[in-house]
Design a protein around this motif. Structure first.
Motif, PDB file in Angstrom:
ATOM      1  N   GLU A 226      -9.586   8.973   5.320  1.00  0.00           N
ATOM      2  CA  GLU A 226      -8.789   7.738   4.943  1.00  0.00           C
ATOM      3  C   GLU A 226      -7.688   6.722   5.199  1.00  0.00           C
ATOM      4  O   GLU A 226      -7.939   6.677   6.718  1.00  0.00           O
ATOM      5  N   ASP A 227      -7.364   5.662   4.568  1.00  0.00           N
ATOM      6  CA  ASP A 227      -7.008   4.168   5.673  1.00  0.00           C
ATOM      7  C   ASP A 227      -5.771   4.373   5.999  1.00  0.00           C
ATOM      8  O   ASP A 227      -5.267   4.362   6.884  1.00  0.00           O
ATOM      9  N   ILE A 228      -5.275   5.426   4.753  1.00  0.00           N
ATOM     10  CA  ILE A 228      -3.956   5.289   5.312  1.00  0.00           C
ATOM     11  C   ILE A 228      -2.825   6.633   4.533  1.00  0.00           C
ATOM     12  O   ILE A 228      -3.617   6.562   2.745  1.00  0.00           O
ATOM     13  N   ASP A 230       0.578   7.790   2.311  1.00  0.00           N
ATOM     14  CA  ASP A 230       1.717   7.388   1.902  1.00  0.00           C
ATOM     15  C   ASP A 230       2.426   8.652   1.735  1.00  0.00           C
ATOM     16  O   ASP A 230       3.007   8.779   2.543  1.00  0.00           O
ATOM     17  N   THR A 231       2.212   8.434   0.685  1.00  0.00           N
ATOM     18  CA  THR A 231       3.371  10.021  -0.039  1.00  0.00           C
ATOM     19  C   THR A 231       2.377  10.968  -0.186  1.00  0.00           C
ATOM     20  O   THR A 231       3.153  12.650  -0.366  1.00  0.00           O
ATOM     21  N   GLY A 232       1.137  10.871   0.157  1.00  0.00           N
ATOM     22  CA  GLY A 232       0.208  12.074   0.647  1.00  0.00           C
ATOM     23  C   GLY A 232      -0.077  12.972  -1.024  1.00  0.00           C
ATOM     24  O   GLY A 232      -1.049  13.581  -0.937  1.00  0.00           O
ATOM     25  N   MET A 233       0.273  12.193  -2.146  1.00  0.00           N
ATOM     26  CA  MET A 233      -0.572  12.546  -3.862  1.00  0.00           C
ATOM     27  C   MET A 233      -1.853  12.875  -3.768  1.00  0.00           C
ATOM     28  O   MET A 233      -2.588  13.847  -4.003  1.00  0.00           O
ATOM     29  N   THR A 234      -2.142  11.616  -2.779  1.00  0.00           N
ATOM     30  CA  THR A 234      -3.909  11.425  -3.421  1.00  0.00           C
ATOM     31  C   THR A 234      -4.655  12.404  -2.252  1.00  0.00           C
ATOM     32  O   THR A 234      -5.687  12.750  -3.026  1.00  0.00           O
ATOM     33  N   LYS A 258       1.996   6.889   6.863  1.00  0.00           N
ATOM     34  CA  LYS A 258       3.441   6.671   7.148  1.00  0.00           C
ATOM     35  C   LYS A 258       4.438   7.015   6.198  1.00  0.00           C
ATOM     36  O   LYS A 258       4.262   7.640   5.581  1.00  0.00           O
ATOM     37  N   PHE A 279       4.797  -2.592   4.024  1.00  0.00           N
ATOM     38  CA  PHE A 279       3.562  -2.039   3.309  1.00  0.00           C
ATOM     39  C   PHE A 279       3.205  -3.177   4.049  1.00  0.00           C
ATOM     40  O   PHE A 279       3.169  -4.510   4.708  1.00  0.00           O
ATOM     41  N   VAL A 280       1.665  -2.624   4.855  1.00  0.00           N
ATOM     42  CA  VAL A 280       0.704  -2.803   5.351  1.00  0.00           C
ATOM     43  C   VAL A 280      -0.712  -3.271   4.508  1.00  0.00           C
ATOM     44  O   VAL A 280      -0.486  -3.268   3.775  1.00  0.00           O
ATOM     45  N   LEU A 285      -7.064  -2.800   4.399  1.00  0.00           N
ATOM     46  CA  LEU A 285      -5.987  -2.833   3.119  1.00  0.00           C
ATOM     47  C   LEU A 285      -5.616  -3.629   1.955  1.00  0.00           C
ATOM     48  O   LEU A 285      -6.182  -4.718   3.329  1.00  0.00           O
ATOM     49  N   LYS A 318      -5.530   0.670  -4.589  1.00  0.00           N
ATOM     50  CA  LYS A 318      -6.011   1.080  -3.935  1.00  0.00           C
ATOM     51  C   LYS A 318      -7.151  -0.355  -4.144  1.00  0.00           C
ATOM     52  O   LYS A 318      -6.779  -1.377  -4.660  1.00  0.00           O
TER      53      LYS A 318
HETATM   54  P1  IMP Z   1      -0.470   8.104  -1.147  1.00  0.00           P
HETATM   55  O1  IMP Z   1       1.296   7.360  -1.863  1.00  0.00           O
HETATM   56  O2  IMP Z   1      -0.856   8.702  -0.100  1.00  0.00           O
HETATM   57  O3  IMP Z   1      -1.143   8.474  -1.781  1.00  0.00           O
HETATM   58  O4  IMP Z   1      -1.012   6.682  -0.544  1.00  0.00           O
HETATM   59  C1  IMP Z   1      -2.419   6.071  -1.548  1.00  0.00           C
HETATM   60  C2  IMP Z   1      -3.119   4.992  -1.197  1.00  0.00           C
HETATM   61  O5  IMP Z   1      -2.038   4.279  -1.212  1.00  0.00           O
HETATM   62  C3  IMP Z   1      -3.377   4.734  -0.096  1.00  0.00           C
HETATM   63  O6  IMP Z   1      -4.781   5.314   0.221  1.00  0.00           O
HETATM   64  C4  IMP Z   1      -3.268   2.907  -0.069  1.00  0.00           C
HETATM   65  O7  IMP Z   1      -4.986   3.030  -0.796  1.00  0.00           O
HETATM   66  C5  IMP Z   1      -2.858   2.835  -0.905  1.00  0.00           C
HETATM   67  N1  IMP Z   1      -1.207   2.916   0.195  1.00  0.00           N
HETATM   68  C6  IMP Z   1      -0.086   3.016   0.310  1.00  0.00           C
HETATM   69  N2  IMP Z   1       0.590   2.402   1.203  1.00  0.00           N
HETATM   70  C7  IMP Z   1      -0.068   1.376   1.126  1.00  0.00           C
HETATM   71  C8  IMP Z   1      -0.004  -0.478   2.205  1.00  0.00           C
HETATM   72  O8  IMP Z   1       0.997   0.074   2.934  1.00  0.00           O
HETATM   73  N3  IMP Z   1      -0.697  -0.432   1.925  1.00  0.00           N
HETATM   74  C9  IMP Z   1      -1.708  -0.884   1.136  1.00  0.00           C
HETATM   75  N4  IMP Z   1      -1.797   0.447   0.855  1.00  0.00           N
HETATM   76  C10 IMP Z   1      -1.035   1.407  -0.103  1.00  0.00           C
END
Ligand code: IMP
Length: 318
Positions: A226-228, A230-234, A258, A279-280, A285, A318
Motif C-alpha cells: 500500500e502507498d498509505i 489513512d483511516t484504514g477502511m480501504t 497516517k 495530506f501528502v 500519491l 486514488k
Molecule cells: P484509507 O483512508 O486508509 O482507506 O486510505 C485510502 C486511500 O486514500 C489511500 O490508499 C490513498 O490512495 C488515499 N490517501 C489517504 N491519505 C492520502 C494523502 O495524504 N495523500 C494522498 N492520498 C491519500
C-alpha cells in the motif's frame, strides 16, 4: 547519483556504490539530477589538485565539482559573476599546465542554462514545483527505507513453505513504491494489481473493485503493498476480500502510516514511515491526479490546495 549508480556497457554492468552527497550549491544538485536522469555516472568532488607549493606545504589547490568516469573528464560548474570567474579561469589554466593529461571542462552559467534547456530541466525538484509546502520524506530517505524494507521482506519470506510470494498493489498510488520495493526483494516474486473505487459520499461504506487480481492467490504468500494507510477502511475491506481467496499467508506492507487518522484497526506488518495527519503528495500519491511523479513526499501549501479544489471541484483520493 547519490546512493547507487549503474553503468551499462555491451558486456558488463558495473554497480558503483557511494555515500549520500551533500552539494555545496543548488546548481550542482540540479546538474547531478540531470546526469542521473540520463544514466551518466558521476563523482562529486572526488579529487583535489595541488596547484602551488610553499616548501612541502600546499599553498593553493583546486577541486573540480564533478568527475565523469565514462569520458574521463572533470567538470567545473560555475554560476559566479565575472571577477570570481577570472580567478577560476586562472586556476583552471594552472591545472591544465601542471596536469596536461587531465581533461577538465568549465561550464559557465550560459552553458549550464543551455544544457538545462536542452535536457528539459531534469526531473522535478521541491523548488521547481509550484505549491509545495515542505518535504516530509526526501528521495534519499525513500531509497534507504525501501531498501531496508526489501531486505527485511527477503529475510522473512526466505524458505517460506507457501507456493511463492505475490505482491499485491492497489493502483494507482502504489506505482512508485511497488516498482522500487520489488527490485529490493531478493526472492522470486510475482506481482499483481487491484484497483478500488475512491471514496464517494454517494456510496458510503461501499468499496467497489474496479480491477481484480489476474491470477489466483490460493496457497500463495500474499503481501499487500500500500502507498498509505489513512483511516484504514480501504485496507480493511481488501484484507477481508483477499482472505476469502485462501492465501497461505496474508500480510501488509505500507510505505506511509497516517496513524492519527485511523478509524479501523488494521494490522500492519511492514511500515516505511509514520507521518503526521497531513495530506501528502509525491512518489505515487496524488492531489487531483497530479504530483505522482515527484521523487519525494511533500505537503502542499493549504492555500494552493484550497484554490485548486475551488477551481476544479472535489478531489478523488486514488
Ligand atoms: P484509507 O483512508 O486508509 O482507506 O486510505 C485510502 C486511500 O486514500 C489511500 O490508499 C490513498 O490512495 C488515499 N490517501 C489517504 N491519505 C492520502 C494523502 O495524504 N495523500 C494522498 N492520498 C491519500
Amino acid at each position: 547519483m547519490a546512493t547507487k549508480k549503474t553503468r551499462a556497457s555491451a558486456e558488463s554492468v558495473e554497480i558503483i556504490e557511494g555515500p549520500v552527497v551533500r552539494f555545496a550549491h543548488q546548481s550542482e544538485e540540479d546538474f547531478a539530477r540531470i546526469l542521473d536522469f540520463y544514466g551518466i555516472a558521476w563523482k562529486y568532488e572526488p579529487r583535489t589538485f595541488p596547484l602551488k607549493w610553499d616548501g612541502e606545504r600546499i599553498a593553493e589547490a583546486f577541486t573540480p565539482d564533478f568527475y565523469l568516469p565514462d569520458i574521463d573528464t572533470y567538470i567545473e560548474l560555475t554560476t559566479l559573476r565575472q571577477p570570481l570567474m577570472t580567478e577560476k579561469h586562472r586556476k583552471i589554466r594552472t591545472l591544465r599546465e601542471l596536469y596536461p593529461d587531465v581533461e577538465i571542462k568549465l561550464l559557465n552559467k550560459r552553458d549550464y542554462l543551455r544544457l538545462l534547456a536542452k535536457y528539459g530541466f531534469g526531473p522535478p525538484t521541491p523548488k521547481s514545483i509550484e505549491g509545495i509546502h515542505r518535504v516530509l520524506v526526501s528521495q534519499a530517505q525513500l531509497r534507504r527505507r525501501v531498501s531496508e524494507l526489501g531486505a527485511q521482506i527477503s529475510k522473512d519470506y526466505a524458505g517460506s513453505p507457501g507456493e511463492g510470494l505475490v505482491l499485491v498493489g492497489v493502483l494507482k498510488g502504489v506505482a512508485c513504491f511497488m516498482a522500487d520495493l520489488m527490485r529490493r526483494i531478493s526472492l522470486p516474486v510475482a506481482i499483481d494489481f487491484m484497483a478500488i473505487s475512491s471514496y464517494d459520499s454517494t456510496e458510503a461504506g461501499n468499496v467497489r473493485i474496479l480491477k481484480d487480481l489476474d491470477e489466483s492467490i490460493e496457497g500463495r504468500d500474499v503481501l499487500i503493498v500500500e502507498d498509505i494507510v489513512d483511516t484504514g477502511m480501504t485496507l480493511n475491506h481488501l484484507l477481508a476480500y483477499l482472505k476469502a481467496r485462501e492465501p497461505s499467508s496474508l500480510k501488509v506492507c505500507t510505505l506511509l502510516d497516517k496513524r492519527a487518522r485511523r478509524l479501523v484497526d488494521v494490522p500492519l506488518d511492514y511500515v516505511g514511515f509514520e507521518i503526521p495527519d497531513e495530506f501528502v503528495i509525491g512518489y505515487g500519491l496524488d492531489f487531483r491526479q497530479l504530483y505522482r511523479n515527484l521523487d519525494f513526499i511533500a505537503t502542499l501549501k493549504p492555500e494552493w490546495m484550497e484554490a485548486s479544489a475551488a477551481q476544479q471541484g472535489k478531489q478523488s483520493p486514488k
